[in-house]
Design a protein around this motif. Structure first.
Motif, PDB file in Angstrom:
ATOM      1  N   UNK A 180      54.704   9.189  21.196  1.00 14.63           N
ATOM      2  CA  UNK A 180      54.574   7.960  20.417  1.00 14.63           C
ATOM      3  C   UNK A 180      53.105   7.588  20.313  1.00 14.63           C
ATOM      4  N   UNK A 181      52.643   7.312  19.083  1.00 13.75           N
ATOM      5  CA  UNK A 181      51.273   6.859  18.869  1.00 13.75           C
ATOM      6  C   UNK A 181      51.280   5.617  17.992  1.00 13.75           C
ATOM      7  N   UNK A 182      50.541   4.616  18.433  1.00 11.17           N
ATOM      8  CA  UNK A 182      50.427   3.382  17.672  1.00 11.17           C
ATOM      9  C   UNK A 182      48.961   2.962  17.625  1.00 11.17           C
ATOM     10  N   UNK A 183      48.408   2.893  16.409  1.00  6.75           N
ATOM     11  CA  UNK A 183      47.065   2.364  16.211  1.00  6.75           C
ATOM     12  C   UNK A 183      47.207   1.015  15.513  1.00  6.75           C
ATOM     13  N   UNK A 184      46.654  -0.013  16.134  1.00 10.44           N
ATOM     14  CA  UNK A 184      46.851  -1.356  15.592  1.00 10.44           C
ATOM     15  C   UNK A 184      45.581  -2.181  15.723  1.00 10.44           C
ATOM     16  N   UNK A 185      45.421  -3.086  14.765  1.00  6.90           N
ATOM     17  CA  UNK A 185      44.359  -4.079  14.822  1.00  6.90           C
ATOM     18  C   UNK A 185      44.975  -5.428  14.489  1.00  6.90           C
ATOM     19  N   UNK A 186      44.611  -6.425  15.277  1.00  9.12           N
ATOM     20  CA  UNK A 186      45.213  -7.752  15.118  1.00  9.12           C
ATOM     21  C   UNK A 186      44.125  -8.808  15.003  1.00  9.12           C
ATOM     22  N   UNK A 187      44.330  -9.733  14.092  1.00 12.74           N
ATOM     23  CA  UNK A 187      43.514 -10.929  14.001  1.00 12.74           C
ATOM     24  C   UNK A 187      44.419 -12.143  14.139  1.00 12.74           C
ATOM     25  N   UNK A 205      48.064  -5.042  11.712  1.00  9.92           N
ATOM     26  CA  UNK A 205      48.216  -3.823  10.918  1.00  9.92           C
ATOM     27  C   UNK A 205      48.447  -2.662  11.879  1.00  9.92           C
ATOM     28  N   UNK A 206      49.523  -1.891  11.631  1.00 10.14           N
ATOM     29  CA  UNK A 206      49.926  -0.844  12.566  1.00 10.14           C
ATOM     30  C   UNK A 206      50.176   0.460  11.827  1.00 10.14           C
ATOM     31  N   UNK A 207      49.632   1.535  12.388  1.00 13.98           N
ATOM     32  CA  UNK A 207      49.951   2.892  11.960  1.00 13.98           C
ATOM     33  C   UNK A 207      50.713   3.518  13.119  1.00 13.98           C
ATOM     34  N   UNK A 208      51.985   3.777  12.928  1.00 16.13           N
ATOM     35  CA  UNK A 208      52.883   4.166  14.022  1.00 16.13           C
ATOM     36  C   UNK A 208      53.528   5.514  13.724  1.00 16.13           C
ATOM     37  N   UNK A 209      53.631   6.363  14.753  1.00 14.11           N
ATOM     38  CA  UNK A 209      54.203   7.693  14.550  1.00 14.11           C
ATOM     39  C   UNK A 209      54.950   8.155  15.788  1.00 14.11           C
ATOM     40  N   UNK A 210      56.055   8.860  15.564  1.00 14.29           N
ATOM     41  CA  UNK A 210      56.821   9.520  16.621  1.00 14.29           C
ATOM     42  C   UNK A 210      56.856  11.022  16.306  1.00 14.29           C
ATOM     43  N   UNK A 211      56.553  11.842  17.305  1.00 15.23           N
ATOM     44  CA  UNK A 211      56.606  13.298  17.151  1.00 15.23           C
ATOM     45  C   UNK A 211      57.496  13.874  18.233  1.00 15.23           C
ATOM     46  N   UNK A 212      58.489  14.666  17.838  1.00 12.88           N
ATOM     47  CA  UNK A 212      59.439  15.229  18.792  1.00 12.88           C
ATOM     48  C   UNK A 212      58.736  16.186  19.752  1.00 12.88           C
ATOM     49  N   UNK A 213      59.029  16.049  21.053  1.00 15.69           N
ATOM     50  CA  UNK A 213      58.467  16.908  22.078  1.00 15.69           C
ATOM     51  C   UNK A 213      59.533  17.911  22.525  1.00 15.69           C
ATOM     52  N   UNK A 214      59.243  19.189  22.424  1.00 16.44           N
ATOM     53  CA  UNK A 214      60.201  20.191  22.868  1.00 16.44           C
ATOM     54  C   UNK A 214      60.613  21.129  21.750  1.00 16.44           C
ATOM     55  N   UNK A 215      61.424  22.128  22.104  1.00 18.37           N
ATOM     56  CA  UNK A 215      61.861  23.146  21.154  1.00 18.37           C
ATOM     57  C   UNK A 215      63.319  22.985  20.722  1.00 18.37           C
ATOM     58  N   UNK A 216      64.104  22.171  21.443  1.00 21.26           N
ATOM     59  CA  UNK A 216      65.533  22.058  21.146  1.00 21.26           C
ATOM     60  C   UNK A 216      65.780  21.034  20.049  1.00 21.26           C
ATOM     61  N   UNK A 217      65.317  21.381  18.850  1.00 22.50           N
ATOM     62  CA  UNK A 217      65.474  20.471  17.708  1.00 22.50           C
ATOM     63  C   UNK A 217      66.938  20.401  17.299  1.00 22.50           C
TER      64      UNK A 217
END
Length: 426
Positions: A180-187, A205-217
Protein backbone atom coordinates in the motif's frame (compact mmCIF):
# COMPACT_ATOMS: atom_id res chain seq x y z
CA UNK A 1 -7.52 20.10 40.80
CA UNK A 2 -10.01 22.37 39.06
CA UNK A 3 -11.90 22.93 42.31
CA UNK A 4 -8.65 23.73 44.10
CA UNK A 5 -7.74 26.27 41.42
CA UNK A 6 -11.07 28.04 41.79
CA UNK A 7 -10.70 28.10 45.58
CA UNK A 8 -7.19 29.56 45.42
CA UNK A 9 -8.21 32.30 43.03
CA UNK A 10 -11.29 33.05 45.13
CA UNK A 11 -9.13 33.39 48.25
CA UNK A 12 -6.73 35.68 46.44
CA UNK A 13 -9.61 37.84 45.38
CA UNK A 14 -11.32 37.73 48.76
CA UNK A 15 -9.77 40.81 50.47
CA UNK A 16 -11.14 43.17 47.86
CA UNK A 17 -14.79 42.43 47.16
CA UNK A 18 -14.98 45.36 44.84
CA UNK A 19 -12.39 43.78 42.56
CA UNK A 20 -14.85 43.45 39.69
CA UNK A 21 -14.88 47.23 39.55
CA UNK A 22 -11.09 47.53 39.69
CA UNK A 23 -8.89 47.81 36.65
CA UNK A 24 -6.08 45.48 35.75
CA UNK A 25 -3.17 47.91 35.49
CA UNK A 26 -0.48 45.36 34.77
CA UNK A 27 -0.08 41.76 33.56
CA UNK A 28 3.23 40.06 34.27
CA UNK A 29 4.75 36.74 33.20
CA UNK A 30 7.46 35.10 35.26
CA UNK A 31 9.58 32.10 34.26
CA UNK A 32 9.47 32.51 30.48
CA UNK A 33 12.51 31.24 28.59
CA UNK A 34 11.50 30.33 25.04
CA UNK A 35 7.81 31.24 24.96
CA UNK A 36 7.13 34.81 23.85
CA UNK A 37 5.33 37.07 26.31
CA UNK A 38 3.53 38.90 23.50
CA UNK A 39 2.17 35.55 22.31
CA UNK A 40 0.71 34.71 25.73
CA UNK A 41 -0.79 38.19 26.18
CA UNK A 42 -2.46 37.69 22.80
CA UNK A 43 -4.09 34.45 23.99
CA UNK A 44 -5.31 35.26 27.49
CA UNK A 45 -8.62 37.00 27.97
CA UNK A 46 -7.54 39.12 30.92
CA UNK A 47 -6.35 42.43 29.49
CA UNK A 48 -4.58 45.46 30.89
CA UNK A 49 -7.00 48.32 31.36
CA UNK A 50 -10.03 46.01 31.62
CA UNK A 51 -12.01 45.22 34.75
CA UNK A 52 -10.52 42.47 36.90
CA UNK A 53 -12.48 39.18 36.69
CA UNK A 54 -11.28 36.31 38.92
CA UNK A 55 -13.14 33.67 36.90
CA UNK A 56 -11.51 34.91 33.71
CA UNK A 57 -8.10 34.49 35.33
CA UNK A 58 -8.98 30.89 36.20
CA UNK A 59 -9.89 30.25 32.57
CA UNK A 60 -6.64 31.83 31.44
CA UNK A 61 -4.64 29.51 33.69
CA UNK A 62 -6.46 26.49 32.29
CA UNK A 63 -5.83 27.64 28.74
CA UNK A 64 -2.14 28.28 29.41
CA UNK A 65 -1.77 24.80 30.91
CA UNK A 66 -3.01 23.30 27.63
CA UNK A 67 -0.31 24.96 25.55
CA UNK A 68 2.41 22.61 24.39
CA UNK A 69 5.14 24.95 25.63
CA UNK A 70 3.86 25.14 29.20
CA UNK A 71 4.17 22.43 31.84
CA UNK A 72 2.43 24.39 34.59
CA UNK A 73 0.95 27.87 34.98
CA UNK A 74 -0.36 29.54 38.13
CA UNK A 75 -1.75 33.01 38.74
CA UNK A 76 -1.23 35.39 41.66
CA UNK A 77 -3.15 38.58 42.27
CA UNK A 78 -1.73 41.66 43.98
CA UNK A 79 -3.00 45.13 44.78
CA UNK A 80 -0.92 48.26 44.42
CA UNK A 81 -2.39 51.63 45.36
CA UNK A 82 -5.90 50.21 44.96
CA UNK A 83 -5.16 48.75 41.54
CA UNK A 84 -4.85 45.10 40.45
CA UNK A 85 -1.74 43.38 39.14
CA UNK A 86 -2.08 39.86 37.66
CA UNK A 87 1.06 37.74 37.51
CA UNK A 88 1.26 34.39 35.71
CA UNK A 89 4.13 32.18 36.84
CA UNK A 90 5.14 29.79 34.09
CA UNK A 91 7.00 26.49 34.27
CA UNK A 92 7.94 25.77 30.66
CA UNK A 93 8.13 22.46 28.82
CA UNK A 94 11.08 21.36 26.75
CA UNK A 95 9.40 20.93 23.37
CA UNK A 96 12.00 19.52 20.93
CA UNK A 97 10.97 15.88 21.06
CA UNK A 98 12.43 12.82 19.33
CA UNK A 99 9.92 10.01 18.82
CA UNK A 100 11.31 6.51 18.42
CA UNK A 101 8.84 3.65 18.08
CA UNK A 102 9.43 -0.05 17.50
CA UNK A 103 7.07 -2.86 16.55
CA UNK A 104 6.71 -5.99 14.43
CA UNK A 105 5.70 -5.60 10.79
CA UNK A 106 2.98 -7.68 9.15
CA UNK A 107 5.60 -10.01 7.65
CA UNK A 108 7.27 -10.58 11.03
CA UNK A 109 10.24 -8.31 10.39
CA UNK A 110 11.47 -5.54 12.66
CA UNK A 111 9.64 -2.24 12.17
CA UNK A 112 10.52 1.17 13.55
CA UNK A 113 9.72 4.85 13.30
CA UNK A 114 11.99 7.83 14.01
CA UNK A 115 10.58 11.32 14.33
CA UNK A 116 11.59 14.76 15.56
CA UNK A 117 9.07 17.45 16.46
CA UNK A 118 9.27 20.97 17.82
CA UNK A 119 5.97 21.80 19.53
CA UNK A 120 6.75 25.43 20.38
CA UNK A 121 8.61 26.62 17.30
CA UNK A 122 9.63 30.32 17.55
CA UNK A 123 8.04 30.44 21.01
CA UNK A 124 4.48 30.92 19.75
CA UNK A 125 2.98 27.42 19.71
CA UNK A 126 3.91 26.38 16.18
CA UNK A 127 4.37 22.69 15.36
CA UNK A 128 7.23 21.68 13.09
CA UNK A 129 8.28 18.09 12.56
CA UNK A 130 9.22 15.17 10.35
CA UNK A 131 9.31 11.38 10.61
CA UNK A 132 10.82 8.34 8.90
CA UNK A 133 9.30 4.87 9.17
CA UNK A 134 10.47 1.42 8.16
CA UNK A 135 7.57 -1.04 8.08
CA UNK A 136 8.58 -3.55 5.39
CA UNK A 137 8.97 -0.46 3.17
CA UNK A 138 10.19 3.11 3.79
CA UNK A 139 7.86 6.00 4.57
CA UNK A 140 8.33 9.65 5.55
CA UNK A 141 6.28 12.69 6.46
CA UNK A 142 6.61 16.40 7.33
CA UNK A 143 4.32 18.66 9.34
CA UNK A 144 3.88 22.37 10.01
CA UNK A 145 1.06 23.95 11.94
CA UNK A 146 0.52 27.44 13.37
CA UNK A 147 -2.70 27.44 15.43
CA UNK A 148 -2.60 31.23 15.89
CA UNK A 149 -1.19 32.42 12.57
CA UNK A 150 -3.86 34.99 11.73
CA UNK A 151 -5.22 35.77 15.20
CA UNK A 152 -5.82 34.17 18.60
CA UNK A 153 -8.74 32.34 16.92
CA UNK A 154 -7.54 31.40 13.42
CA UNK A 155 -4.54 29.36 12.32
CA UNK A 156 -3.29 27.25 9.43
CA UNK A 157 -1.41 23.99 8.88
CA UNK A 158 0.24 21.92 6.13
CA UNK A 159 1.43 18.34 6.11
CA UNK A 160 2.86 15.91 3.57
CA UNK A 161 3.05 12.13 3.90
CA UNK A 162 4.47 9.42 1.67
CA UNK A 163 3.49 6.17 3.34
CA UNK A 164 4.33 2.70 2.01
CA UNK A 165 3.64 -0.49 3.96
CA UNK A 166 2.44 -4.05 3.58
CA UNK A 167 -1.18 -4.48 4.58
CA UNK A 168 -3.55 -7.43 4.71
CA UNK A 169 -6.77 -7.01 2.76
CA UNK A 170 -9.63 -9.33 3.64
CA UNK A 171 -11.65 -10.91 0.81
CA UNK A 172 -14.38 -13.52 1.15
CA UNK A 173 -11.91 -16.26 0.19
CA UNK A 174 -9.22 -15.20 2.64
CA UNK A 175 -6.54 -12.66 3.47
CA UNK A 176 -4.21 -11.26 0.79
CA UNK A 177 -1.15 -9.05 1.31
CA UNK A 178 -0.87 -5.85 -0.68
CA UNK A 179 1.82 -3.21 -0.90
CA UNK A 180 0.00 0.00 0.00
CA UNK A 181 1.31 3.44 -0.96
CA UNK A 182 -0.32 6.75 -0.15
CA UNK A 183 1.12 10.15 -1.09
CA UNK A 184 -0.88 12.99 0.39
CA UNK A 185 -0.70 16.70 1.02
CA UNK A 186 -3.12 18.49 3.31
CA UNK A 187 -3.92 22.12 3.96
CA UNK A 188 -6.21 23.06 6.83
CA UNK A 189 -7.57 26.06 8.70
CA UNK A 190 -7.83 25.94 12.49
CA UNK A 191 -10.46 27.88 14.41
CA UNK A 192 -10.55 28.46 18.18
CA UNK A 193 -14.05 29.86 18.55
CA UNK A 194 -13.82 30.12 22.32
CA UNK A 195 -12.06 28.53 25.24
CA UNK A 196 -13.69 25.10 24.81
CA UNK A 197 -14.54 24.77 21.12
CA UNK A 198 -12.09 24.13 18.27
CA UNK A 199 -12.67 23.34 14.59
CA UNK A 200 -10.38 22.23 11.76
CA UNK A 201 -11.40 22.37 8.10
CA UNK A 202 -9.08 20.85 5.56
CA UNK A 203 -8.65 19.49 2.05
CA UNK A 204 -6.38 16.52 1.33
CA UNK A 205 -5.06 15.48 -2.09
CA UNK A 206 -4.16 11.77 -2.19
CA UNK A 207 -2.50 9.49 -4.71
CA UNK A 208 -3.24 5.98 -3.44
CA UNK A 209 -2.21 2.58 -4.80
CA UNK A 210 -2.42 -1.09 -3.85
CA UNK A 211 -0.10 -3.67 -5.46
CA UNK A 212 -0.60 -7.40 -4.91
CA UNK A 213 2.32 -9.10 -3.14
CA UNK A 214 3.02 -12.70 -4.11
CA UNK A 215 2.59 -15.11 -7.02
CA UNK A 216 -0.75 -16.76 -6.15
CA UNK A 217 -2.91 -14.40 -8.18
CA UNK A 218 -6.60 -15.21 -7.94
CA UNK A 219 -8.92 -14.43 -10.87
CA UNK A 220 -11.28 -11.61 -10.00
CA UNK A 221 -8.93 -10.16 -7.40
CA UNK A 222 -7.14 -6.94 -8.41
CA UNK A 223 -3.37 -7.04 -8.95
CA UNK A 224 -2.93 -3.27 -9.12
CA UNK A 225 -5.31 -0.60 -7.90
CA UNK A 226 -4.62 3.10 -8.05
CA UNK A 227 -6.72 6.17 -7.56
CA UNK A 228 -6.45 9.91 -7.05
CA UNK A 229 -8.69 11.06 -4.25
CA UNK A 230 -9.84 14.29 -2.72
CA UNK A 231 -10.63 14.30 1.00
CA UNK A 232 -12.81 16.99 2.54
CA UNK A 233 -12.09 16.85 6.25
CA UNK A 234 -13.79 18.47 9.23
CA UNK A 235 -12.77 18.09 12.85
CA UNK A 236 -14.58 19.47 15.90
CA UNK A 237 -13.23 19.31 19.46
CA UNK A 238 -14.93 20.23 22.70
CA UNK A 239 -12.29 20.40 25.43
CA UNK A 240 -12.89 20.95 29.14
CA UNK A 241 -9.85 19.37 30.78
CA UNK A 242 -7.78 20.56 33.71
CA UNK A 243 -4.11 19.49 33.43
CA UNK A 244 -1.70 19.27 36.36
CA UNK A 245 1.48 17.68 34.98
CA UNK A 246 0.67 13.94 34.60
CA UNK A 247 -2.87 14.28 35.97
CA UNK A 248 -5.93 15.00 33.81
CA UNK A 249 -9.44 15.80 34.95
CA UNK A 250 -12.38 16.58 32.70
CA UNK A 251 -14.09 15.72 29.42
CA UNK A 252 -13.26 15.94 25.72
CA UNK A 253 -15.25 15.06 22.62
CA UNK A 254 -13.61 14.96 19.21
CA UNK A 255 -15.52 14.41 15.97
CA UNK A 256 -13.83 13.76 12.62
CA UNK A 257 -15.81 13.64 9.40
CA UNK A 258 -14.33 12.97 5.96
CA UNK A 259 -15.84 12.77 2.53
CA UNK A 260 -13.51 10.82 0.26
CA UNK A 261 -14.14 11.56 -3.39
CA UNK A 262 -12.73 9.34 -6.16
CA UNK A 263 -11.06 11.41 -8.87
CA UNK A 264 -9.52 8.98 -11.38
CA UNK A 265 -7.67 5.68 -11.49
CA UNK A 266 -7.47 2.34 -13.23
CA UNK A 267 -10.48 0.13 -13.92
CA UNK A 268 -9.86 -2.10 -10.89
CA UNK A 269 -9.64 0.97 -8.69
CA UNK A 270 -13.02 2.15 -9.92
CA UNK A 271 -14.51 -1.18 -8.88
CA UNK A 272 -12.97 -1.37 -5.40
CA UNK A 273 -12.16 2.20 -4.28
CA UNK A 274 -15.44 4.08 -4.17
CA UNK A 275 -16.52 7.48 -2.86
CA UNK A 276 -17.60 7.27 0.75
CA UNK A 277 -18.22 9.19 3.96
CA UNK A 278 -16.16 8.41 7.06
CA UNK A 279 -17.43 9.44 10.51
CA UNK A 280 -15.68 9.02 13.86
CA UNK A 281 -16.18 10.41 17.35
CA UNK A 282 -13.97 9.96 20.42
CA UNK A 283 -15.49 10.63 23.84
CA UNK A 284 -12.75 10.95 26.48
CA UNK A 285 -13.29 11.26 30.23
CA UNK A 286 -10.59 11.70 32.88
CA UNK A 287 -11.06 11.63 36.64
CA UNK A 288 -8.41 12.43 39.23
CA UNK A 289 -8.66 9.88 42.06
CA UNK A 290 -7.02 10.78 45.34
CA UNK A 291 -3.50 12.19 45.33
CA UNK A 292 -1.90 9.70 42.93
CA UNK A 293 -4.60 8.07 40.83
CA UNK A 294 -6.06 8.92 37.44
CA UNK A 295 -8.92 7.08 35.72
CA UNK A 296 -8.96 7.53 31.93
CA UNK A 297 -11.63 6.39 29.46
CA UNK A 298 -12.12 6.61 25.70
CA UNK A 299 -15.17 5.52 23.72
CA UNK A 300 -14.65 5.53 19.95
CA UNK A 301 -17.56 5.22 17.51
CA UNK A 302 -16.79 4.99 13.80
CA UNK A 303 -18.71 4.22 10.63
CA UNK A 304 -18.18 4.44 6.88
CA UNK A 305 -21.08 5.09 4.52
CA UNK A 306 -20.80 4.27 0.82
CA UNK A 307 -18.14 1.55 0.84
CA UNK A 308 -19.83 -1.08 3.02
CA UNK A 309 -18.82 -3.90 0.66
CA UNK A 310 -15.25 -2.81 -0.12
CA UNK A 311 -12.47 -5.02 1.30
CA UNK A 312 -10.33 -1.86 1.51
CA UNK A 313 -12.18 -0.69 4.61
CA UNK A 314 -10.99 2.50 6.36
CA UNK A 315 -10.89 1.42 10.03
CA UNK A 316 -8.03 -0.83 11.08
CA UNK A 317 -7.48 -3.01 14.13
CA UNK A 318 -4.04 -2.02 15.35
CA UNK A 319 -1.80 -1.99 18.44
CA UNK A 320 -1.10 1.71 18.31
CA UNK A 321 -4.65 2.84 17.56
CA UNK A 322 -7.20 0.91 19.58
CA UNK A 323 -6.42 -2.56 21.03
CA UNK A 324 -3.07 -3.10 22.74
CA UNK A 325 -1.53 -6.52 22.15
CA UNK A 326 -3.50 -7.43 19.04
CA UNK A 327 -0.76 -6.70 16.46
CA UNK A 328 -0.21 -4.19 13.66
CA UNK A 329 -2.99 -3.74 11.06
CA UNK A 330 -4.47 -7.19 11.67
CA UNK A 331 -8.02 -6.50 10.50
CA UNK A 332 -10.18 -3.91 8.75
CA UNK A 333 -13.74 -2.80 9.19
CA UNK A 334 -16.36 -0.42 7.86
CA UNK A 335 -17.61 0.42 11.36
CA UNK A 336 -16.20 0.09 14.87
CA UNK A 337 -16.99 0.50 18.54
CA UNK A 338 -13.96 0.64 20.84
CA UNK A 339 -13.81 1.23 24.59
CA UNK A 340 -10.48 1.80 26.32
CA UNK A 341 -10.41 2.23 30.09
CA UNK A 342 -7.35 2.38 32.30
CA UNK A 343 -6.23 3.30 35.80
CA UNK A 344 -2.96 5.21 36.09
CA UNK A 345 -1.24 5.36 39.46
CA UNK A 346 1.87 7.32 40.38
CA UNK A 347 4.33 4.93 42.03
CA UNK A 348 7.20 7.36 42.44
CA UNK A 349 7.63 11.08 41.87
CA UNK A 350 10.62 13.26 42.55
CA UNK A 351 11.49 16.52 40.84
CA UNK A 352 10.97 16.14 37.12
CA UNK A 353 10.63 12.32 37.12
CA UNK A 354 7.44 10.26 37.51
CA UNK A 355 7.08 6.48 37.47
CA UNK A 356 3.48 5.51 36.79
CA UNK A 357 1.77 2.12 36.64
CA UNK A 358 -1.13 1.34 34.35
CA UNK A 359 -3.86 -1.30 34.33
CA UNK A 360 -6.13 -1.32 31.29
CA UNK A 361 -8.92 -3.07 29.44
CA UNK A 362 -9.30 -2.58 25.67
CA UNK A 363 -12.56 -3.80 24.14
CA UNK A 364 -13.70 -3.40 20.56
CA UNK A 365 -15.82 -4.80 17.77
CA UNK A 366 -15.76 -4.25 14.01
CA UNK A 367 -18.21 -4.53 11.14
CA UNK A 368 -16.53 -6.49 8.37
CA UNK A 369 -17.03 -5.49 4.73
CA UNK A 370 -20.41 -6.63 3.45
CA UNK A 371 -21.85 -7.22 6.93
CA UNK A 372 -24.68 -5.44 8.73
CA UNK A 373 -24.27 -3.11 11.71
CA UNK A 374 -25.61 -5.94 13.88
CA UNK A 375 -22.18 -7.59 13.68
CA UNK A 376 -20.93 -4.92 16.06
CA UNK A 377 -23.06 -6.50 18.79
CA UNK A 378 -23.23 -10.23 18.00
CA UNK A 379 -19.75 -11.04 19.34
CA UNK A 380 -18.28 -12.50 16.13
CA UNK A 381 -15.75 -9.68 15.71
CA UNK A 382 -15.28 -8.63 19.34
CA UNK A 383 -11.75 -8.31 20.76
CA UNK A 384 -11.05 -8.14 24.52
CA UNK A 385 -7.54 -7.36 25.76
CA UNK A 386 -6.82 -6.58 29.42
CA UNK A 387 -3.25 -5.76 30.35
CA UNK A 388 -0.69 -3.96 32.46
CA UNK A 389 1.79 -1.24 31.67
CA UNK A 390 4.38 1.14 32.97
CA UNK A 391 5.03 4.82 32.25
CA UNK A 392 8.27 6.79 32.55
CA UNK A 393 7.36 10.48 32.56
CA UNK A 394 9.50 13.62 32.34
CA UNK A 395 7.33 16.42 33.73
CA UNK A 396 9.25 19.21 32.01
CA UNK A 397 9.33 17.78 28.46
CA UNK A 398 6.15 18.02 26.42
CA UNK A 399 4.49 14.64 25.87
CA UNK A 400 7.56 12.86 27.30
CA UNK A 401 5.64 9.79 28.41
CA UNK A 402 7.48 6.58 27.51
CA UNK A 403 4.90 3.82 27.71
CA UNK A 404 5.23 0.07 27.68
CA UNK A 405 2.08 -2.06 27.74
CA UNK A 406 1.44 -5.78 27.56
CA UNK A 407 -2.00 -6.82 26.31
CA UNK A 408 -3.43 -10.30 26.81
CA UNK A 409 -6.07 -11.56 24.40
CA UNK A 410 -9.15 -13.24 25.86
CA UNK A 411 -10.82 -15.96 23.79
CA UNK A 412 -9.88 -18.37 21.04
CA UNK A 413 -7.23 -17.59 18.41
CA UNK A 414 -6.03 -14.47 20.22
CA UNK A 415 -2.53 -13.09 20.62
CA UNK A 416 -0.55 -11.41 23.36
CA UNK A 417 1.83 -8.57 22.70
CA UNK A 418 4.02 -5.75 23.94
CA UNK A 419 3.27 -2.22 22.74
CA UNK A 420 5.83 0.57 23.09
CA UNK A 421 5.08 4.19 22.31
CA UNK A 422 5.55 7.86 23.15
CA UNK A 423 2.78 9.74 24.93
CA UNK A 424 -0.17 8.41 26.84
CA UNK A 425 -2.29 6.00 24.80
CA UNK A 426 -5.10 8.57 24.88
Amino acid sequence: MRKLTFILVALLAFGHLSAQDEKVVKIEFEGLKRTKEAFLKRLIKTKEGAAYDSLLVVKDVERLNRLTGIAKAIATIAEQNGETIVKYTIDENFTIIPGPRISTASDGSFAYQLSLFEFNFLGNGQLLGASFQRNVFNSFSAFWEHPFLFSDKVGFGLNYQNITREEPVFFDDGEKDYRFNSRMIEGKFLFNFDFNNEVELGVVLVDEAYTFEGDDIIPGRPVNLNADKLFYRANYRYVDIDIDYQYFDGFQSEFTGQYIQFQNGNEAGEDFLNDFLSLRNDFIYYKKLGDKGNWANRLRLAAAIGNEDSPFAPFTLDNQLNIRGVGNVVDRGTAAIVLNTEYRHTLYEKGWFVLQSNAFVDLGSWRNPGEDFSQLFDGTSTRLYPGLGIRFIHKKIFNAVFRLDYGIGVGNDTTNGIVFGIGQYF
